[in-house]
Design a protein around this motif. Structure first.
Motif, PDB file in Angstrom:
ATOM      1  N   GLU A 175       0.857  -1.315  -0.127  1.00 41.62           N
ATOM      2  CA  GLU A 175       0.087  -0.236   0.184  1.00 41.62           C
ATOM      3  C   GLU A 175       0.763   1.406   0.132  1.00 41.62           C
ATOM      4  O   GLU A 175       0.471   2.153  -0.648  1.00 41.62           O
ATOM      5  N   ALA A 176       1.904   1.156   0.893  1.00 41.99           N
ATOM      6  CA  ALA A 176       2.881   2.445   1.029  1.00 41.99           C
ATOM      7  C   ALA A 176       3.580   2.744  -0.539  1.00 41.99           C
ATOM      8  O   ALA A 176       3.726   3.769  -1.056  1.00 41.99           O
ATOM      9  N   LYS A 177       3.941   1.680  -1.420  1.00 42.89           N
ATOM     10  CA  LYS A 177       4.436   1.701  -2.384  1.00 42.89           C
ATOM     11  C   LYS A 177       3.559   2.292  -3.640  1.00 42.89           C
ATOM     12  O   LYS A 177       3.756   2.979  -4.313  1.00 42.89           O
ATOM     13  N   VAL A 178       2.181   1.905  -3.287  1.00 41.84           N
ATOM     14  CA  VAL A 178       1.272   2.224  -4.264  1.00 41.84           C
ATOM     15  C   VAL A 178       1.044   3.773  -4.337  1.00 41.84           C
ATOM     16  O   VAL A 178       1.057   4.391  -5.042  1.00 41.84           O
ATOM     17  N   ARG A 179       0.911   4.304  -2.704  1.00 33.92           N
ATOM     18  CA  ARG A 179       1.009   5.709  -2.516  1.00 33.92           C
ATOM     19  C   ARG A 179       2.259   6.354  -3.243  1.00 33.92           C
ATOM     20  O   ARG A 179       1.853   7.592  -3.876  1.00 33.92           O
ATOM     21  N   VAL A 180       3.255   5.766  -3.062  1.00 34.32           N
ATOM     22  CA  VAL A 180       4.385   6.697  -3.700  1.00 34.32           C
ATOM     23  C   VAL A 180       4.342   6.805  -5.194  1.00 34.32           C
ATOM     24  O   VAL A 180       4.573   7.761  -5.773  1.00 34.32           O
ATOM     25  N   ARG A 181       3.755   5.627  -5.809  1.00 34.78           N
ATOM     26  CA  ARG A 181       3.784   5.476  -7.273  1.00 34.78           C
ATOM     27  C   ARG A 181       2.573   6.631  -7.785  1.00 34.78           C
ATOM     28  O   ARG A 181       2.869   7.219  -8.633  1.00 34.78           O
ATOM     29  N   HIS A 182       1.623   6.756  -6.959  1.00 40.49           N
ATOM     30  CA  HIS A 182       0.416   7.591  -6.952  1.00 40.49           C
ATOM     31  C   HIS A 182       1.108   9.024  -7.133  1.00 40.49           C
ATOM     32  O   HIS A 182       0.745   9.739  -8.025  1.00 40.49           O
ATOM     33  N   VAL A 183       2.097   9.374  -6.178  1.00 41.21           N
ATOM     34  CA  VAL A 183       2.428  10.728  -6.033  1.00 41.21           C
ATOM     35  C   VAL A 183       3.261  10.979  -7.367  1.00 41.21           C
ATOM     36  O   VAL A 183       3.407  12.069  -7.808  1.00 41.21           O
ATOM     37  N   ARG A 184       4.027   9.921  -7.769  1.00 43.55           N
ATOM     38  CA  ARG A 184       5.109  10.188  -8.978  1.00 43.55           C
ATOM     39  C   ARG A 184       3.996  10.454 -10.012  1.00 43.55           C
ATOM     40  O   ARG A 184       4.426  11.472 -10.981  1.00 43.55           O
ATOM     41  N   ARG A 185       3.038   9.601 -10.179  1.00 43.16           N
ATOM     42  CA  ARG A 185       2.021  10.020 -11.442  1.00 43.16           C
ATOM     43  C   ARG A 185       1.517  11.464 -11.375  1.00 43.16           C
ATOM     44  O   ARG A 185       1.378  12.022 -12.456  1.00 43.16           O
ATOM     45  N   GLU A 186       1.054  11.725 -10.316  1.00 45.20           N
ATOM     46  CA  GLU A 186       0.453  13.270 -10.109  1.00 45.20           C
ATOM     47  C   GLU A 186       1.475  14.351 -10.628  1.00 45.20           C
ATOM     48  O   GLU A 186       1.082  15.225 -11.270  1.00 45.20           O
ATOM     49  N   TYR A 187       2.743  13.979  -9.958  1.00 41.31           N
ATOM     50  CA  TYR A 187       3.742  15.123 -10.459  1.00 41.31           C
ATOM     51  C   TYR A 187       3.821  14.783 -11.938  1.00 41.31           C
ATOM     52  O   TYR A 187       4.624  15.859 -12.332  1.00 41.31           O
ATOM     53  N   ASN A 188       4.152  13.660 -12.541  1.00 43.60           N
ATOM     54  CA  ASN A 188       4.606  13.839 -13.998  1.00 43.60           C
ATOM     55  C   ASN A 188       3.439  14.289 -14.747  1.00 43.60           C
ATOM     56  O   ASN A 188       3.610  15.018 -15.477  1.00 43.60           O
ATOM     57  N   ASP A 189       2.200  14.117 -14.155  1.00 42.44           N
ATOM     58  CA  ASP A 189       1.207  14.883 -15.019  1.00 42.44           C
ATOM     59  C   ASP A 189       1.134  16.317 -14.982  1.00 42.44           C
ATOM     60  O   ASP A 189       0.861  17.067 -15.769  1.00 42.44           O
ATOM     61  N   ILE A 190       1.629  16.856 -13.557  1.00 44.37           N
ATOM     62  CA  ILE A 190       1.850  18.482 -13.565  1.00 44.37           C
ATOM     63  C   ILE A 190       2.744  19.059 -14.306  1.00 44.37           C
ATOM     64  O   ILE A 190       2.549  20.021 -14.952  1.00 44.37           O
ATOM     65  N   PHE A 191       3.986  18.237 -14.626  1.00 40.61           N
ATOM     66  CA  PHE A 191       5.243  18.616 -15.379  1.00 40.61           C
ATOM     67  C   PHE A 191       4.923  18.598 -16.570  1.00 40.61           C
ATOM     68  O   PHE A 191       5.073  19.290 -17.592  1.00 40.61           O
ATOM     69  N   ARG A 192       4.015  17.660 -17.096  1.00 38.33           N
ATOM     70  CA  ARG A 192       3.665  17.276 -18.635  1.00 38.33           C
ATOM     71  C   ARG A 192       2.711  18.190 -18.995  1.00 38.33           C
ATOM     72  O   ARG A 192       2.896  18.885 -20.349  1.00 38.33           O
ATOM     73  N   SER A 193       1.819  18.607 -18.159  1.00 33.89           N
ATOM     74  CA  SER A 193       0.795  19.838 -18.468  1.00 33.89           C
ATOM     75  C   SER A 193       1.534  21.116 -18.593  1.00 33.89           C
ATOM     76  O   SER A 193       1.287  21.838 -19.424  1.00 33.89           O
ATOM     77  N   ALA A 194       2.509  21.388 -17.963  1.00 35.50           N
ATOM     78  CA  ALA A 194       3.231  22.471 -17.896  1.00 35.50           C
ATOM     79  C   ALA A 194       3.937  22.777 -19.221  1.00 35.50           C
ATOM     80  O   ALA A 194       4.254  23.810 -19.577  1.00 35.50           O
ATOM     81  N   GLN A 195       4.791  21.574 -19.762  1.00 33.35           N
ATOM     82  CA  GLN A 195       5.501  21.364 -20.837  1.00 33.35           C
ATOM     83  C   GLN A 195       4.437  21.732 -21.982  1.00 33.35           C
ATOM     84  O   GLN A 195       4.863  22.410 -22.923  1.00 33.35           O
ATOM     85  N   LYS A 196       3.245  21.088 -22.039  1.00 30.71           N
ATOM     86  CA  LYS A 196       2.008  21.522 -22.963  1.00 30.71           C
ATOM     87  C   LYS A 196       2.142  22.861 -22.954  1.00 30.71           C
ATOM     88  O   LYS A 196       1.475  23.408 -24.086  1.00 30.71           O
ATOM     89  N   ASP A 197       1.671  23.293 -21.983  1.00 32.76           N
ATOM     90  CA  ASP A 197       1.301  24.929 -21.678  1.00 32.76           C
ATOM     91  C   ASP A 197       2.371  25.867 -22.167  1.00 32.76           C
ATOM     92  O   ASP A 197       2.218  27.168 -22.438  1.00 32.76           O
ATOM     93  N   GLY A 198       3.685  25.444 -22.195  1.00 32.25           N
ATOM     94  CA  GLY A 198       4.882  26.208 -22.718  1.00 32.25           C
ATOM     95  C   GLY A 198       5.568  26.777 -21.644  1.00 32.25           C
ATOM     96  O   GLY A 198       6.547  27.565 -21.663  1.00 32.25           O
ATOM     97  N   ASP A 199       5.299  26.449 -20.284  1.00 38.04           N
ATOM     98  CA  ASP A 199       5.788  26.898 -19.236  1.00 38.04           C
ATOM     99  C   ASP A 199       7.535  26.419 -19.088  1.00 38.04           C
ATOM    100  O   ASP A 199       8.313  26.921 -18.329  1.00 38.04           O
ATOM    101  N   ILE A 200       7.631  25.099 -19.296  1.00 39.31           N
ATOM    102  CA  ILE A 200       8.927  24.381 -19.319  1.00 39.31           C
ATOM    103  C   ILE A 200       9.067  23.879 -20.582  1.00 39.31           C
ATOM    104  O   ILE A 200       8.592  23.541 -21.456  1.00 39.31           O
ATOM    105  N   SER A 201      10.467  23.716 -21.012  1.00 38.75           N
ATOM    106  CA  SER A 201      10.870  23.117 -22.328  1.00 38.75           C
ATOM    107  C   SER A 201      10.842  21.272 -22.118  1.00 38.75           C
ATOM    108  O   SER A 201      10.834  20.827 -20.984  1.00 38.75           O
TER     109      SER A 201
END
Length: 107
Positions: free
Chosen positions: A45-71
């Motif tokens: 369960e702890a490992k699943v939570r860690v992976r969930h946080v990873r997924r959330e941050y990956n999505d945040i950075f991917r959307s920032a890249q799509k918006d042109g905020d990061i390269s």
């Protein structure tokens, strides 16, 4: 005392009016196996939570890249850092699980 009895933990409290005593019997081999299963389940369960946080941050950075905020290079660097942090935390969980399993199996 009533709550301990109602919890059905297999413990029989004794009350002398001021103090509640809980005699805890030694662990049997079956109970040790059950505790190991509980430890493994909690670790997963702890490992699943860690992976969930990873997924959330990956999505945040991917959307920032799509918006042109990061390269794209920054995105790749951030995703690598997130993966390194995820791997480190999963290893910590695995180490804690192994240590707790060994402790439970110890006679």
């Amino acid at each position: 005392e009533k709550a301990i009895i109602a919890a059905d933990l297999g413990l029989n409290p004794s009350n002398d009016g001021q103090l509640i005593r809980l005699p805890v019997p030694p662990l049997t081999a079956d109970r040790r196996r059950e505790l190991v299963k509980i430890v493994r389940r909690a670790g997963e369960e702890a490992k699943v939570r860690v992976r969930h946080v990873r997924r959330e941050y990956n999505d945040i950075f991917r959307s920032a890249q799509k918006d042109g905020d990061i390269s794209e290079d920054e995105l790749r660097r951030y995703l690598d850092l997130i993966q390194e942090a995820t791997d480190a935390n999963v290893k910590k969980v695995d180490d804690a699980m192994s240590a707790k399993e060994a402790e439970v199996q110890e006679v």
